[in-house]
Design a protein around this motif. Sequence first.
Motif, PDB file in Angstrom:
ATOM      1  N   VAL A 195       0.839  -1.202   0.000  1.00  0.00           N
ATOM      2  CA  VAL A 195       0.000   0.000   0.000  1.00  0.00           C
ATOM      3  C   VAL A 195       0.872   1.250   0.000  1.00  0.00           C
ATOM      4  O   VAL A 195       2.015   1.238   0.457  1.00  0.00           O
ATOM      5  CB  VAL A 195      -0.953   0.015   1.217  1.00  0.00           C
ATOM      6  CG1 VAL A 195      -1.967  -1.115   1.112  1.00  0.00           C
ATOM      7  CG2 VAL A 195      -0.185  -0.083   2.527  1.00  0.00           C
ATOM      8  N   PHE A 196       0.294   2.324  -0.517  1.00  0.00           N
ATOM      9  CA  PHE A 196       1.009   3.594  -0.622  1.00  0.00           C
ATOM     10  C   PHE A 196       1.231   4.192   0.761  1.00  0.00           C
ATOM     11  O   PHE A 196       0.299   4.332   1.556  1.00  0.00           O
ATOM     12  CB  PHE A 196       0.193   4.558  -1.479  1.00  0.00           C
ATOM     13  CG  PHE A 196       0.770   5.946  -1.573  1.00  0.00           C
ATOM     14  CD1 PHE A 196       1.958   6.187  -2.246  1.00  0.00           C
ATOM     15  CD2 PHE A 196       0.119   7.020  -0.984  1.00  0.00           C
ATOM     16  CE1 PHE A 196       2.487   7.455  -2.335  1.00  0.00           C
ATOM     17  CE2 PHE A 196       0.627   8.301  -1.068  1.00  0.00           C
ATOM     18  CZ  PHE A 196       1.816   8.522  -1.748  1.00  0.00           C
ATOM     19  N   ARG A 197       2.502   4.566   1.062  1.00  0.00           N
ATOM     20  CA  ARG A 197       2.839   5.121   2.372  1.00  0.00           C
ATOM     21  C   ARG A 197       3.470   6.507   2.296  1.00  0.00           C
ATOM     22  O   ARG A 197       3.764   7.092   3.332  1.00  0.00           O
ATOM     23  CB  ARG A 197       3.791   4.175   3.119  1.00  0.00           C
ATOM     24  CG  ARG A 197       3.179   2.840   3.512  1.00  0.00           C
ATOM     25  CD  ARG A 197       1.954   3.012   4.388  1.00  0.00           C
ATOM     26  NE  ARG A 197       1.496   1.750   4.957  1.00  0.00           N
ATOM     27  CZ  ARG A 197       0.347   1.605   5.597  1.00  0.00           C
ATOM     28  NH1 ARG A 197      -0.472   2.642   5.729  1.00  0.00           N
ATOM     29  NH2 ARG A 197      -0.003   0.433   6.095  1.00  0.00           N
ATOM     30  N   GLY A 198       3.666   7.034   1.095  1.00  0.00           N
ATOM     31  CA  GLY A 198       4.196   8.394   1.023  1.00  0.00           C
ATOM     32  C   GLY A 198       4.992   8.645  -0.233  1.00  0.00           C
ATOM     33  O   GLY A 198       5.312   7.729  -0.995  1.00  0.00           O
ATOM     34  N   GLN A 199       5.323   9.930  -0.451  1.00  0.00           N
ATOM     35  CA  GLN A 199       6.132  10.288  -1.606  1.00  0.00           C
ATOM     36  C   GLN A 199       6.884  11.590  -1.356  1.00  0.00           C
ATOM     37  O   GLN A 199       6.484  12.400  -0.515  1.00  0.00           O
ATOM     38  CB  GLN A 199       5.278  10.403  -2.870  1.00  0.00           C
ATOM     39  CG  GLN A 199       4.409  11.640  -2.971  1.00  0.00           C
ATOM     40  CD  GLN A 199       3.640  11.665  -4.289  1.00  0.00           C
ATOM     41  OE1 GLN A 199       2.982  10.687  -4.660  1.00  0.00           O
ATOM     42  NE2 GLN A 199       3.727  12.773  -5.001  1.00  0.00           N
ATOM     43  N   THR A 200       7.977  11.750  -2.075  1.00  0.00           N
ATOM     44  CA  THR A 200       8.743  12.993  -2.058  1.00  0.00           C
ATOM     45  C   THR A 200       8.854  13.499  -3.485  1.00  0.00           C
ATOM     46  O   THR A 200       8.765  12.735  -4.449  1.00  0.00           O
ATOM     47  CB  THR A 200      10.156  12.781  -1.475  1.00  0.00           C
ATOM     48  OG1 THR A 200      10.883  11.852  -2.316  1.00  0.00           O
ATOM     49  CG2 THR A 200      10.096  12.227  -0.064  1.00  0.00           C
ATOM     50  N   GLU A 201       9.043  14.797  -3.625  1.00  0.00           N
ATOM     51  CA  GLU A 201       9.190  15.410  -4.946  1.00  0.00           C
ATOM     52  C   GLU A 201      10.293  16.450  -4.896  1.00  0.00           C
ATOM     53  O   GLU A 201      10.341  17.261  -3.969  1.00  0.00           O
ATOM     54  CB  GLU A 201       7.875  16.056  -5.390  1.00  0.00           C
ATOM     55  CG  GLU A 201       7.946  16.670  -6.790  1.00  0.00           C
ATOM     56  CD  GLU A 201       6.617  17.225  -7.259  1.00  0.00           C
ATOM     57  OE1 GLU A 201       6.487  17.513  -8.459  1.00  0.00           O
ATOM     58  OE2 GLU A 201       5.695  17.363  -6.418  1.00  0.00           O
ATOM     59  N   HIS A 202      11.184  16.405  -5.879  1.00  0.00           N
ATOM     60  CA  HIS A 202      12.305  17.340  -5.959  1.00  0.00           C
ATOM     61  C   HIS A 202      12.454  17.860  -7.387  1.00  0.00           C
ATOM     62  O   HIS A 202      12.059  17.188  -8.344  1.00  0.00           O
ATOM     63  CB  HIS A 202      13.617  16.674  -5.544  1.00  0.00           C
ATOM     64  CG  HIS A 202      13.677  16.265  -4.102  1.00  0.00           C
ATOM     65  ND1 HIS A 202      13.179  15.061  -3.653  1.00  0.00           N
ATOM     66  CD2 HIS A 202      14.183  16.906  -3.013  1.00  0.00           C
ATOM     67  CE1 HIS A 202      13.372  14.969  -2.345  1.00  0.00           C
ATOM     68  NE2 HIS A 202      13.979  16.061  -1.937  1.00  0.00           N
ATOM     69  N   PHE A 203      13.045  19.037  -7.507  1.00  0.00           N
ATOM     70  CA  PHE A 203      13.392  19.613  -8.798  1.00  0.00           C
ATOM     71  C   PHE A 203      14.911  19.764  -8.840  1.00  0.00           C
ATOM     72  O   PHE A 203      15.504  20.349  -7.924  1.00  0.00           O
ATOM     73  CB  PHE A 203      12.706  20.961  -8.996  1.00  0.00           C
ATOM     74  CG  PHE A 203      11.208  20.852  -9.073  1.00  0.00           C
ATOM     75  CD1 PHE A 203      10.579  20.714 -10.308  1.00  0.00           C
ATOM     76  CD2 PHE A 203      10.432  20.870  -7.930  1.00  0.00           C
ATOM     77  CE1 PHE A 203       9.193  20.597 -10.387  1.00  0.00           C
ATOM     78  CE2 PHE A 203       9.053  20.755  -7.998  1.00  0.00           C
ATOM     79  CZ  PHE A 203       8.432  20.622  -9.226  1.00  0.00           C
ATOM     80  N   ILE A 204      15.518  19.227  -9.887  1.00  0.00           N
ATOM     81  CA  ILE A 204      16.976  19.154  -9.964  1.00  0.00           C
ATOM     82  C   ILE A 204      17.459  19.885 -11.204  1.00  0.00           C
ATOM     83  O   ILE A 204      16.967  19.627 -12.319  1.00  0.00           O
ATOM     84  CB  ILE A 204      17.452  17.690  -9.985  1.00  0.00           C
ATOM     85  CG1 ILE A 204      16.981  16.976  -8.709  1.00  0.00           C
ATOM     86  CG2 ILE A 204      18.966  17.604 -10.128  1.00  0.00           C
ATOM     87  CD1 ILE A 204      17.237  15.490  -8.724  1.00  0.00           C
ATOM     88  N   ASN A 205      18.407  20.783 -11.037  1.00  0.00           N
ATOM     89  CA  ASN A 205      18.990  21.535 -12.152  1.00  0.00           C
ATOM     90  C   ASN A 205      20.222  20.802 -12.672  1.00  0.00           C
ATOM     91  O   ASN A 205      21.359  21.100 -12.299  1.00  0.00           O
ATOM     92  CB  ASN A 205      19.359  22.952 -11.712  1.00  0.00           C
ATOM     93  CG  ASN A 205      18.139  23.835 -11.607  1.00  0.00           C
ATOM     94  OD1 ASN A 205      17.665  24.114 -10.512  1.00  0.00           O
ATOM     95  ND2 ASN A 205      17.600  24.265 -12.731  1.00  0.00           N
ATOM     96  N   ALA A 206      19.969  19.812 -13.511  1.00  0.00           N
ATOM     97  CA  ALA A 206      21.057  19.016 -14.079  1.00  0.00           C
ATOM     98  C   ALA A 206      20.533  18.300 -15.308  1.00  0.00           C
ATOM     99  O   ALA A 206      19.328  18.248 -15.555  1.00  0.00           O
ATOM    100  CB  ALA A 206      21.575  18.001 -13.054  1.00  0.00           C
ATOM    101  N   HIS A 207      21.440  17.732 -16.092  1.00  0.00           N
ATOM    102  CA  HIS A 207      21.037  16.898 -17.214  1.00  0.00           C
ATOM    103  C   HIS A 207      20.484  15.588 -16.670  1.00  0.00           C
ATOM    104  O   HIS A 207      20.979  15.056 -15.671  1.00  0.00           O
ATOM    105  CB  HIS A 207      22.233  16.635 -18.128  1.00  0.00           C
ATOM    106  CG  HIS A 207      21.869  15.975 -19.416  1.00  0.00           C
ATOM    107  ND1 HIS A 207      21.644  14.616 -19.513  1.00  0.00           N
ATOM    108  CD2 HIS A 207      21.658  16.477 -20.665  1.00  0.00           C
ATOM    109  CE1 HIS A 207      21.330  14.317 -20.762  1.00  0.00           C
ATOM    110  NE2 HIS A 207      21.338  15.437 -21.485  1.00  0.00           N
TER     111      HIS A 207
END
Length: 403
Positions: A195-207
């Motif tokens: 079952v789903f227990r969580g998530q993280t989200e990031h924005f990365i300045n790279a190729h």
Amino acid sequence: LFLLLLPLLLLVLLGCSRPLVLRRGPGQVGYLPTPGLNRRQAARRARHARRARRPEALPPPYPNGWYRLLDSAQLPRGAVRSLALLGEQLAVFRTQDGQAHVVDAYCPHLGADFAAGGRVVGNCIECPFHGWQFRGEDGKCTHIPYAEKVPDFARVRAWPSCEVNEMLLVWYHCEGLAPTWAVPEQREITTGEWVFRGQTEHFINAHIQEIPENAADTAHLAFLHGPAILSGSDLRYTRSKLWDFMKHIWKAEWWPEPEPNQHCSRLLLQHTTTIFGKHVSLMDLMVSARQVGPGLVFLIFEHAFLGRGILLQTVTPLEPLLQNVVHKIYYQKNIPAIIPKFILRAECTQFERDITIWNNKQYLPKPLLVREDSSIQKHRRWYAQFYSQKSRRLPVQKESLDW
């Protein structure tokens, strides 16, 4: 012992029943403040400098493959969403029978945005400007309210998409070729065992290639990820003597898969922890990671008595040097939610150490390597399959005095 239990206690206070959701905005992590500039100002300066740095040395920004658009739950029946990624503006909509479709965002008639007031009619998206209706499966125009006949050539580009593991994904190929492989379904997610227990989200300045290349760079694990997670993600303090009593020890092996799964690679990780030099078996963890194409990773966690689960990593290029990275964790439902949430939080800390490196590094087409780095070159040869001769490259900026 208290320091080890502190993250667990914090998670308890946050509530065990709700999934853990951490979203880091662009520039929020991965940059260090500099004299006279705060963290956000330093991030803007670093991003500008990075984008102007040797674009001719970079691989094409958009490899061919499957990419996550959004979670299935973010697109209810009858909804229309506008998304910008892969250098394109897309409209995503779901029909009343539950089928999701992806088309170009702009109506080919006079350029109106389908997602700015458009609606779902049957299996079509209706333009908010003149009411033209386009079929989701193939983009064909099926109805023009004021025209006696619909021209055969009236259509909008429809993108191949699939919905699997509670995500909607789109297929990108620079030459418009059809998908050459499918996104694997994780059986335990589909059946509800995990079952789903969580998530993280990031924005990365790279190729985008910089991110999966870490899997083959096994030498960085001991130096960057060896210091205790209690020391955080700020690289100025991770090697502080205050936290020197705790160490993470990693054993890793990376290899590409043979045909017919040449678009996949494997990473086997064995994690152990020492406290004051003594092995703590409670923290032993086996991770089997499978990279599927350029932007999907399936990380299976196995613990001796804390069960099994998976961390799904998706990397989606929004712009040539801006990646959206999401981690979603699913775990055995008979295991207390605090366990996978702690794993996700610990992984987030380690991942943000990598982000500081990626945001500030330069891609080197011919890096200076030693024999122990041989897997990096093997990974680059493997990853090259996702580029085509016609893959779009970054434009080379001519030198000027516009500074």
